[in-house]
Design an enzyme around this catalytic site. Structure first.
Site, PDB file in Angstrom:
ATOM      1  N   CYS A 133      -1.492   9.191   4.073  1.00  0.00           N
ATOM      2  CA  CYS A 133      -1.479   8.807   2.652  1.00  0.00           C
ATOM      3  C   CYS A 133      -2.741   9.303   1.985  1.00  0.00           C
ATOM      4  O   CYS A 133      -2.759   9.607   0.805  1.00  0.00           O
ATOM      5  CB  CYS A 133      -1.368   7.302   2.531  1.00  0.00           C
ATOM      6  SG  CYS A 133      -2.643   6.452   3.446  1.00  0.00           S
TER       7      CYS A 133
ATOM      8  N   GLU B 277       0.883  -1.180   0.000  1.00  0.00           N
ATOM      9  CA  GLU B 277       0.000   0.000   0.000  1.00  0.00           C
ATOM     10  C   GLU B 277       0.906   1.211   0.000  1.00  0.00           C
ATOM     11  O   GLU B 277       1.734   1.365   0.900  1.00  0.00           O
ATOM     12  CB  GLU B 277      -0.879   0.006   1.261  1.00  0.00           C
ATOM     13  CG  GLU B 277      -1.757  -1.216   1.437  1.00  0.00           C
ATOM     14  CD  GLU B 277      -2.771  -1.387   0.337  1.00  0.00           C
ATOM     15  OE1 GLU B 277      -3.110  -0.389  -0.330  1.00  0.00           O
ATOM     16  OE2 GLU B 277      -3.198  -2.535   0.109  1.00  0.00           O
TER      17      GLU B 277
HETATM   18  P1  NAD Z   1       8.793   4.483   3.946  1.00  0.00           P
HETATM   19  O1  NAD Z   1       8.558   3.832   2.639  1.00  0.00           O
HETATM   20  O2  NAD Z   1       9.962   5.345   4.069  1.00  0.00           O
HETATM   21  O3  NAD Z   1       8.900   3.392   5.092  1.00  0.00           O
HETATM   22  C1  NAD Z   1       7.917   2.420   5.296  1.00  0.00           C
HETATM   23  C2  NAD Z   1       8.515   1.244   6.045  1.00  0.00           C
HETATM   24  O4  NAD Z   1       9.451   0.638   5.184  1.00  0.00           O
HETATM   25  C3  NAD Z   1       9.277   1.619   7.301  1.00  0.00           C
HETATM   26  O5  NAD Z   1       9.048   0.669   8.282  1.00  0.00           O
HETATM   27  C4  NAD Z   1      10.711   1.581   6.871  1.00  0.00           C
HETATM   28  O6  NAD Z   1      11.586   1.279   7.901  1.00  0.00           O
HETATM   29  C5  NAD Z   1      10.688   0.472   5.855  1.00  0.00           C
HETATM   30  N1  NAD Z   1      11.727   0.540   4.838  1.00  0.00           N
HETATM   31  C6  NAD Z   1      12.354   1.629   4.361  1.00  0.00           C
HETATM   32  N2  NAD Z   1      13.221   1.263   3.402  1.00  0.00           N
HETATM   33  C7  NAD Z   1      13.127  -0.066   3.281  1.00  0.00           C
HETATM   34  C8  NAD Z   1      13.764  -1.009   2.448  1.00  0.00           C
HETATM   35  N3  NAD Z   1      14.663  -0.644   1.560  1.00  0.00           N
HETATM   36  N4  NAD Z   1      13.420  -2.302   2.582  1.00  0.00           N
HETATM   37  C9  NAD Z   1      12.502  -2.702   3.466  1.00  0.00           C
HETATM   38  N5  NAD Z   1      11.886  -1.848   4.278  1.00  0.00           N
HETATM   39  C10 NAD Z   1      12.180  -0.540   4.190  1.00  0.00           C
HETATM   40  O7  NAD Z   1       7.452   5.244   4.276  1.00  0.00           O
HETATM   41  P2  NAD Z   1       7.129   6.106   5.567  1.00  0.00           P
HETATM   42  O8  NAD Z   1       7.869   7.384   5.482  1.00  0.00           O
HETATM   43  O9  NAD Z   1       7.252   5.303   6.784  1.00  0.00           O
HETATM   44  O10 NAD Z   1       5.571   6.351   5.379  1.00  0.00           O
HETATM   45  C11 NAD Z   1       5.089   7.342   4.564  1.00  0.00           C
HETATM   46  C12 NAD Z   1       4.630   6.781   3.248  1.00  0.00           C
HETATM   47  O11 NAD Z   1       3.683   5.743   3.465  1.00  0.00           O
HETATM   48  C13 NAD Z   1       3.908   7.783   2.382  1.00  0.00           C
HETATM   49  O12 NAD Z   1       4.353   7.635   1.064  1.00  0.00           O
HETATM   50  C14 NAD Z   1       2.455   7.390   2.513  1.00  0.00           C
HETATM   51  O13 NAD Z   1       1.662   7.780   1.414  1.00  0.00           O
HETATM   52  C15 NAD Z   1       2.563   5.919   2.629  1.00  0.00           C
HETATM   53  N6  NAD Z   1       1.397   5.359   3.279  1.00  0.00           N
HETATM   54  C16 NAD Z   1       0.509   4.669   2.521  1.00  0.00           C
HETATM   55  C17 NAD Z   1      -0.636   4.134   3.094  1.00  0.00           C
HETATM   56  C18 NAD Z   1      -1.631   3.369   2.290  1.00  0.00           C
HETATM   57  O14 NAD Z   1      -2.476   2.698   2.881  1.00  0.00           O
HETATM   58  N7  NAD Z   1      -1.594   3.417   0.976  1.00  0.00           N
HETATM   59  C19 NAD Z   1      -0.863   4.324   4.453  1.00  0.00           C
HETATM   60  C20 NAD Z   1       0.096   5.030   5.207  1.00  0.00           C
HETATM   61  C21 NAD Z   1       1.210   5.536   4.606  1.00  0.00           C
END
Ligand code: NAD
Length: 979
Positions: free
Chosen positions: A770, A736
């Site tokens: 999001c 997501e």
């Molecule tokens: P992010 O992608 O930076 O991190 C998400 C998770 O992924 C964290 O736990 C992080 O530690 C982990 N992560 C980061 N790099 C990784 C890698 N290379 N491999 C594996 N795991 C990794 O996102 P964020 O800053 O935590 O959250 C914000 C983003 O999430 C925004 O883009 C938002 O739109 C999205 N979001 C989407 C939804 C949805 O339901 N569509 C809901 C909430 C947030």
């Protein structure tokens, strides 16, 4: 019994007086009768009147009429109807439209005392001439910005001296000029306190009272100076305690301690009414100077019941009309018994209540000058003259002002007028019998709407109308603070594991503060955790679904018990405001309960049967699930993805975000307290790029449940697609991701709602959702006025430490996020115009960014295309609805979207043409509820089925169909036979 007899006598006299007088049949009465008989007509008429002031264009107006009424007979003059039927001749719209406006203006005139000061003067003059006093209310529903609150205050500050001077020219009139043995102020005004503070919020009762009083006290001083009476109106239940507190504080203010000319309205339909009256009486006894209570039934019944039901709150209003009537009489009796400590205004259009007030007053030996009646302008006119003839004091509540804000008032009045019960009571139509029966309380004392059902039901958010809820938050924040700086280990196979490396989690509002120190796992520890999860899977996947579901329910129940504590952690570690933190915890509880139910439902899946053949569909777990949540819903999303993983029989490794690891650690602790066996849920805090990717690559991982940015999500999708040596399954990934969500504001939108909905969608949690709106597309015609109010409303939002419930905006999550957002703003400045970026408030600590609004944003620019994930909103202009839809769909994302419109055709088109996973019409676009609004997008916003929806769990399991030939030598057991 003597009293009841007297009530009946007086009631009958009143009825006779009404009939003697005869009543001119008003064309409105015909409309009302039609509305009672035909609910569809009632809805469409009210909706049309609501939108009408926005329809300044004639062709638009006639198009709306056709869409609203279709084949229904419209409430129009014949000529207008004929004109509208000629849709092929648009010029006829120019004849029909003015007639429609004229008709509705007539309707408005029936209930409003004019659209400006001069007309209001004429209205009060004529009332005075007819022996009635007045109370003036300047129309304007809740102010959406501080600028509008200032305007509302000024309107009263200007009106009071001018109207008071006007009324001084009146000749003396014995009955209307004297009350309670004093000279009664001729000028009497009614005030809505919600209009004096745009950020009024029950969660911040103290702050709301403080801010309201800043604007209220000058009005009271002005009223004192000009010998005017001020009545505080009562509005929605959410504002009741705020209004009451303001009133009680004013009573105790030394400046007003000898002032009698102030009052408050109390609504008899509230369960709380009697308690509130006792509180007021106690305060007045201390004060030893009387004040007034206006007893009303309450005008927001429909609103209150719908809102309570929508939110699973107990209804604050009595559900049974008979109970309200009975409570009205009970309150009336109490009030009149407290004379002269309290002075009573009996506000009613109900003949029985009028008679009851007279009889009760007599029983307490009160004279006609010791209390007064109040009725609304345009309502129950047939009752007014008989009262005056009986030399009763009667005051008429006269709203006046612009038609646009007045429409909400008009719709409320029509709603009331066209509800069959109130019409009967008021004798609005002559052929209806008037009910004089003594009202009785129903036996079920405190009916609440939260019926106990076996079905899933969303957890009710805190309403914050109870002080206990407020105090619980204050307390929890302090308890969490006492745990600041604690260490949190990894949890592998149910055991705590310390690490050399650690992550320091800080409070984004006060980065000097360490919320907790969390272990940071190595790849070696990741290997250990995989072994533990593998081992636990053997046992866990064999449990019956119901057993696993019951574990989820136990976790939900523990979380429910500690919900305020978990909300407090989010305030401190993620920078959420109170309401948002509470909503996150409620969503987590919902995911647990909902997925427990869904897992059980899936187990019962049916497939078609045939004689001699048995077909069954089974689901089985996949193995080990890797759960990677973001920081912005640090509990809800983590819980949702984790609950789905384990209820389907998988074991899980949770790799939380490094911004919010303490919340994750606390939650995994709670899971083990609920008795979930060791190894089923393992906590592996650490770097995403390091252990996150390491695990995602690992051959033993079968499911990856990820929510986060598009960059990381697509990277994980690539990783999952890479086949590893020894891999004998296809990894499944649920990703997501982000959004660039748009709201369309149509020409005929309700602007109050469009402005407040856009502001909370764009700037709620500092735009870090999001689902947040980052684009608003406004149709040309509405553009300027919408933008002006959007800017002012956004400017009015309070920003600061989220520990203070008055601050709806807190910091962004981290220094890095702050830098990224600021750089996007800088870049945006090169290409678009800044309409708002107010940096006057300087914060020494914390990652604060004030809300930013850009205009003249090009559709293809970075501002309009890239997710900024902060408080930045771009406003785009569209020539028509087609273009607005095109602009909205011009994005790589398809997550959420919204439309504010009252055009049925446009709403229909949006439903089929707006490309988003979650579309919201005429409401904010954030805050999806589990099961009610299954959530998730497509295009580059997501891969999966919707979270919180019926199909979500399917992604965490494999399915197999078993077909057995049950026929042996031509004999087959009947269908449904168990072997
Ligand atoms: P992010 O992608 O930076 O991190 C998400 C998770 O992924 C964290 O736990 C992080 O530690 C982990 N992560 C980061 N790099 C990784 C890698 N290379 N491999 C594996 N795991 C990794 O996102 P964020 O800053 O935590 O959250 C914000 C983003 O999430 C925004 O883009 C938002 O739109 C999205 N979001 C989407 C939804 C949805 O339901 N569509 C809901 C909430 C947030």
């Amino acid at each position: 019994m003597k009293l009841e007899k007297r009530i009946q006598e007086l009631g009958s006299e009143l009825i006779t007086n009404i009939r003697e007088r005869g009543d001119e049949q008003h064309w409105l009465d015909a409309l009302v009768n039609r509305a009672i008989a035909d609910p569809q007509f009632r809805i469409q008429t009210l909706r049309f009147i609501d939108v009408l002031p926005n329809l300044t264009d004639d062709v638009e107006l006639s198009r709306h009429l056709q869409e609203y009424f279709g084949d229904l007979e419209s409430p129009l003059p014949e000529l207008a109807k004929w004109g509208l039927k000629q849709s092929d001749k648009p010029w006829l719209a120019h004849i029909a439209a003015p007639l429609v406006r004229y008709t509705v203006r007539g309707l408005a005139r029936r209930f409003m005392g004019g659209n400006n000061f001069q007309r209001a003067c004429i209205t009060v003059d004529s009332l005075r001439f007819a022996g009635m006093a007045s109370s003036l209310d300047i129309l304007g529903e809740a102010s959406v910005s501080e600028h509008e609150a200032d305007e509302y205050q000024n309107a009263y500050l200007e009106m009071i001296p001018a109207m008071s001077a006007h009324m001084q020219t009146w000749k003396e009139a014995e009955i209307t000029d004297s009350l309670h043995g004093r000279f009664a102020p001729r000028l009497n005004i009614s005030l809505k306190l919600s209009s004096l503070y745009s950020q009024i919020d029950a969660a911040d009762t103290k702050g709301s009272v403080r801010e309201i009083k800043q604007r209220l006290l000058p009005i009271l001083e002005c009223a004192q100076e000009h010998h005017a009476f001020v009545m505080l109106d009562m509005e929605q239940y959410d504002y009741k305690n705020i209004t009451l507190t303001c009133f009680l504080e004013v009573l105790e203010d030394s400046k007003f301690s000898y002032w009698t000319d102030i009052g408050i309205a109390i609504q008899a339909y509230l369960h709380d009414a009697m308690d509130d009256l006792s509180m007021i009486v106690a305060s007045l006894k201390r004060r030893a100077t009387p004040a007034t209570v206006r007893l009303v039934r309450g005008a927001y019944w429909d609103y209150e019941t719908i809102i309570a039901e929508q939110n699973n709150w107990p209804s604050p209003v009595l559900l049974n009309k008979g109970d309200t009537d009975a409570n009205y009489e009970r309150c009336l009796d109490y009030l009149l018994s407290q004379h002269p400590v309290i002075e009573t205004v009996v506000a009613t259009h109900n003949t029985r209540s009028l008679a009851a007030a007279m009889a009760i007053a007599e029983s307490y030996h009160l004279s006609k000058q010791d209390y007064e009646f109040q009725m609304l302008y345009g309502m129950a006119d047939s009752l007014k003259k008989p009262l005056v003839q009986r030399q009763q004091r009667l005051r008429v509540y006269v709203p006046y002002g612009e038609t646009l804000p007045g429409m909400a008032y008009l719709v409320r009045r029509l709603l009331e007028n066209s509800s069959s019960q109130s019409v009967m009571d008021m004798g609005l139509t002559l052929d209806q019998p008037v009910n004089l029966n003594r009202p009785e309380f129903s036996t079920d004392k405190k009916i609440t709407q939260t019926a106990i059902t076996n079905h899933f039901c969303n957890t009710a958010l805190y309403r914050f109308t109870e002080t206990a809820e407020h105090d619980a938050f204050v307390n929890a924040l302090s308890l969490c603070r006492q745990q600041f700086g604690k260490s949190y280990p990894l949890i592998i196979d149910g055991k705590s594991v310390q690490t050399k490396q650690t992550i320091t989690s800080i409070n984004p509002a006060m980065p000097e503060e360490t919320v907790g120190i969390v272990a940071s796992a190595s790849q070696q520890q990741a290997d250990t955790v995989l072994l533990a999860a593998k081992k636990a899977h053997v046992y866990w996947c064999r449990l019956r679904v119901t057993e696993r579901a019951n574990f989820l329910r136990s976790i939900a129940s523990l979380l429910q018990d500690r919900r305020v504590e978990f909300a407090a952690w989010q305030i401190l570690e993620a920078g959420k405001n109170w309401r948002e933190a509470d909503a996150d915890v409620c969503e987590a509880i919902d995911f647990l309960n909902y997925y427990a139910d869904q897992a059980e439902r899936l187990e019962q899946s049916n497939v078609n049967q045939s004689p001699g053949e048995s077909n069954t569909l089974h689901y089985r777990s996949r193995g080990i699930g890797l759960v990677i949540p973001p920081w912005n819903f640090p509990l809800a999303i983590l819980t949702g993805m984790l609950a789905a993983t384990i209820v389907c029989g998988n074991t899980a490794i949770v790799k939380p975000s490094s911004q919010t690891p303490v919340i994750a650690a606390k939650f995994v602790e709670l899971i083990h307290q609920a008795g979930v066996p060791e190894g089923v849920v393992n906590l592996l805090t650490g770097s995403g790029a390091d252990i996150g990717e390491y695990l995602a690559n690992h051959v033993d991982i079968q499911v990856i449940a990820f929510t986060g940015s598009m960059v990381v999500g697509t990277r994980l999708i690539n990783i999952a697609a890479q086949f590893q040596p020894g891999q004998i399954h296809l990894k499944r990934i649920i990703a997501e991701m982000g959004g660039k969500n748009a709201i369309i504001v149509d020409t005929d939108a309700d602007m109050d709602e469009a402005v407040t909905g856009t502001v909370s969608s764009a700037f709620g949690f500092q735009g870090q959702k999001c689902s947040a709106a980052s684009r608003v597309i406004v149709l040309d015609h509405a553009y300027d006025s919408f933008l002006e109010r959007l800017v002012e409303t956004t400017r009015s939002r309070r920003m600061g430490s989220p520990e203070d419930p008055g601050n709806v905006m807190g910091p962004v999550i981290s220094a890095q996020a702050q830098t990224n957002i600021l750089s996007a703003i800088d870049d945006g400045r090169q290409h678009a115009r800044l309409a708002l970026y107010d940096t006057t408030n300087h914060f020494e600590h914390g990652y604060y960014i004030p809300p930013v609004i850009f205009t003249e944003v090009a559709a293809e620019s970075a501002l309009a295309q890239q997710e900024i994930f902060g408080p930045v909103l771009s406003v785009l202009r569209a020539g028509d609805f087609d273009q607005a839809l095109q602009l909205a769909n011009y994005s790589q994302y398809a997550l959420t979207g919204g439309v504010y419109s009252r055009d049925p055709d446009h709403l229909k088109r949006a439903k089929s043409e707006f490309n988003v996973g979650n579309l919201y019409l005429n409401r904010k676009i954030t805050g999806a509820l589990v099961s009610r609004q299954p959530f998730g997008g497509y295009k580059l916003s997501g891969t999966g089925y919707k979270a919180g929806g019926e199909n979500y769990l399917l992604q965490f399991m494999d399915s197999s169909t078993v077909t057995e030939n049950t026929m042996r030598r031509g004999f087959a057991p009947p269908e449904g036979h168990k072997a």
